[in-house]
Write an enzyme that holds these catalytic residues in place. Structure first.
Site, PDB file in Angstrom:
ATOM      1  NE  ARG A 264     -14.004 -67.839   4.801  1.00 37.48           N
ATOM      2  CZ  ARG A 264     -15.111 -67.888   4.068  1.00 37.48           C
ATOM      3  NH1 ARG A 264     -15.915 -66.847   4.013  1.00 37.48           N
ATOM      4  NH2 ARG A 264     -15.408 -68.961   3.371  1.00 37.48           N
TER       5      ARG A 264
ATOM      6  CG  ASP B 259     -26.498 -62.131   1.403  1.00 35.66           C
ATOM      7  OD1 ASP B 259     -26.519 -63.088   2.208  1.00 35.66           O
ATOM      8  OD2 ASP B 259     -26.156 -62.241   0.211  1.00 35.66           O
TER       9      ASP B 259
ATOM     10  CE1 TYR C  72     -23.164 -72.141   0.435  1.00 36.87           C
ATOM     11  CE2 TYR C  72     -25.298 -72.311  -0.661  1.00 36.87           C
ATOM     12  CZ  TYR C  72     -24.096 -71.665  -0.485  1.00 36.87           C
ATOM     13  OH  TYR C  72     -23.817 -70.536  -1.210  1.00 36.87           O
ATOM     14  CE  LYS C  73     -21.827 -69.194   2.188  1.00 32.44           C
ATOM     15  NZ  LYS C  73     -22.080 -67.857   1.634  1.00 32.44           N
TER      16      LYS C  73
END
Ligand SMILES: *Cc1c(COP(=O)(O)O)cnc(C)c1O
Length: 397
Positions: free
Chosen positions: A356, A184, A209-210
């Site tokens: 993060r 992944d 979309y990241k």
């Protein structure tokens, strides 16, 4: 070399905002609005159904897949676009289990994103009680690959800590034990150079979309190694993965190659947004991207460790063991992140205690990192997070 000042100018970034969350939702390429508008008016509007041929809509899933292939070290023709990452994980798993019968064990790790684990659990329930998802600690993956494992389902970069697995070593070990591999790449594609073909990966999937900036709900991708393409079967055998969708046969017959992993009608408007982003990506040298990402991450780690002694680094220091994000732990992580966001620096929070921050050289530079460090230092020194406004958890953290 890549001119990252030039790529930064190609994104819409709200004035005054330092955006360190491109690892969760990439920013808007300035050309995307016009590109999508053109697809809407000139293609959907003026061509209507003819757009499938005239505007090449039908070929988009493989054509766009080829542009992503370069970023992840995949062979041409081996990447198909469509659906969401969760769906693509399911498809890859179902194919791999069928290919590696009679083995029944899926091996994953506790650093994986829950949706991947949930999809595996759902598939095991459908297949029957002999099938099992085995979850081990990330550091135990290599040792847990034995001759019972049908397939490893590993997310290369941990969404919380940014810890990066050794794709070459795990793939080699899996193959030595007769297991297949699914990688992944949600936090890898667009984060650093990936070498799927060179590592001998069997399957891979990821979202766009990241780091790939396709916008919320952008299509996922799936990779099938060329050696498997003509016998990997899709459990989600929809008509767009059929060899001849417009023959409307009553029986499914898979298309040649990775195209068989298409399921239903692809999201043409989202793919137009993705293509606008890929116009930028086409100019990016992946080695230069990695070097710049590590420099920004190192600058952030050094700055935060010097200014905020109560934050604990959760990301490995070794370059080869991390992706393109940096995470710190603190018991009040949620409130701290809310206070930082209120001051224009956008990161996010992952339970139970992770702050993060993503570092994406395409639109983040050293001045942004310096500002982020200064804001975090101000919030920590003054305990500015200790305010009721910052403590109520929203639906999306
Ligand atoms: C972001 C992410 C997902 C999300 O899956 P969707 O189906 O796109 O919502 C799945 N797996 C991993 C590892 C992720 O990081």
């Amino acid at each position: 070399m890549t001119d990252f000042a030039a790529t930064k100018a190609m994104f819409h970034l709200p004035i005054g905002m330092v955006y360190l969350d491109g690892n969760s939702l990439g920013p808007l390429p300035k050309s995307a609005a016009e590109r999508v508008a053109r697809t809407i008016t000139a293609e959907w509007g003026d061509m209507l159904i003819l757009g499938w041929n005239k505007a090449g809509w039908m070929d988009k899933p493989m054509a766009v897949g080829n542009r992503i292939a370069r970023l992840i070290g995949a062979e041409p023709g081996s990447v198909a676009m469509g659906d969401t990452l969760s769906i693509k994980v399911y498809q890859a798993l179902a194919s791999a289990l069928e290919m590696n019968a009679p083995r029944k064990v899926i091996l994953s790790d506790s650093g994986n994103f829950p949706s991947d684990l949930y999809m595996a659990q759902g598939l095991c329930r459908t297949l029957g009680p002999q099938y099992q998802l085995k979850i081990v600690a990330p550091e135990d993956v290599l040792g847990a690959i034995d001759q019972t494992v049908a397939v490893t389902m590993i997310t290369e970069v941990d969404y919380r800590t940014g810890r990066k697995h050794d794709m070459a070593a795990i793939t080699a070990r899996a193959h030595a034990m007769g297991a297949l591999t699914i990688w992944d790449l949600a936090h890898s594609a667009g984060a650093f150079p990936v070498a799927l073909a060179a590592c001998g990966a069997d399957f891979a999937c990821g979202c766009t979309y990241k780091y790939l900036n396709s916008g919320p709900g952008g299509p996922a991708f799936i990779y099938v190694a060329p050696r498997h393409q003509d016998h990997a079967r899709s459990a989600l055998s929809g008509w767009q993965g059929h060899d001849a969708p417009f023959a409307f046969d009553l029986d499914y017959r898979p298309a040649a190659g990775a195209e068989r992993m298409r399921v239903g009608t692809p999201p043409i408007l989202q793919m137009a947004a993705l293509e606008a982003s890929l116009d930028i990506w086409d100019k990016v040298d992946m080695a230069a991207l990695r070097a710049a990402s590590l420099a920004l991450s190192d600058q952030f780690i050094a700055g935060v460790e010097a200014a905020c002694p109560t934050l604990t680094l959760a990301t490995p220091r070794a370059h080869d063991q991390r992706g393109s994000q940096v995470s710190f732990r603190h018991p009040e992580g949620y409130a701290i992140m809310q206070a930082v966001i209120a001051r224009g620096v956008i990161g996010d929070f992952r339970a139970p205690d992770i702050l993060r921050f993503g570092f994406t050289p395409l639109f983040v530079d050293a001045a942004d990192v310096a500002k982020a460090v200064a804001v975090l230092a101000e919030v920590m020194e003054g305990s500015l997070w200790d305010h009721p406004d910052y403590k109520t958890r929203k639906k999306v953290t």
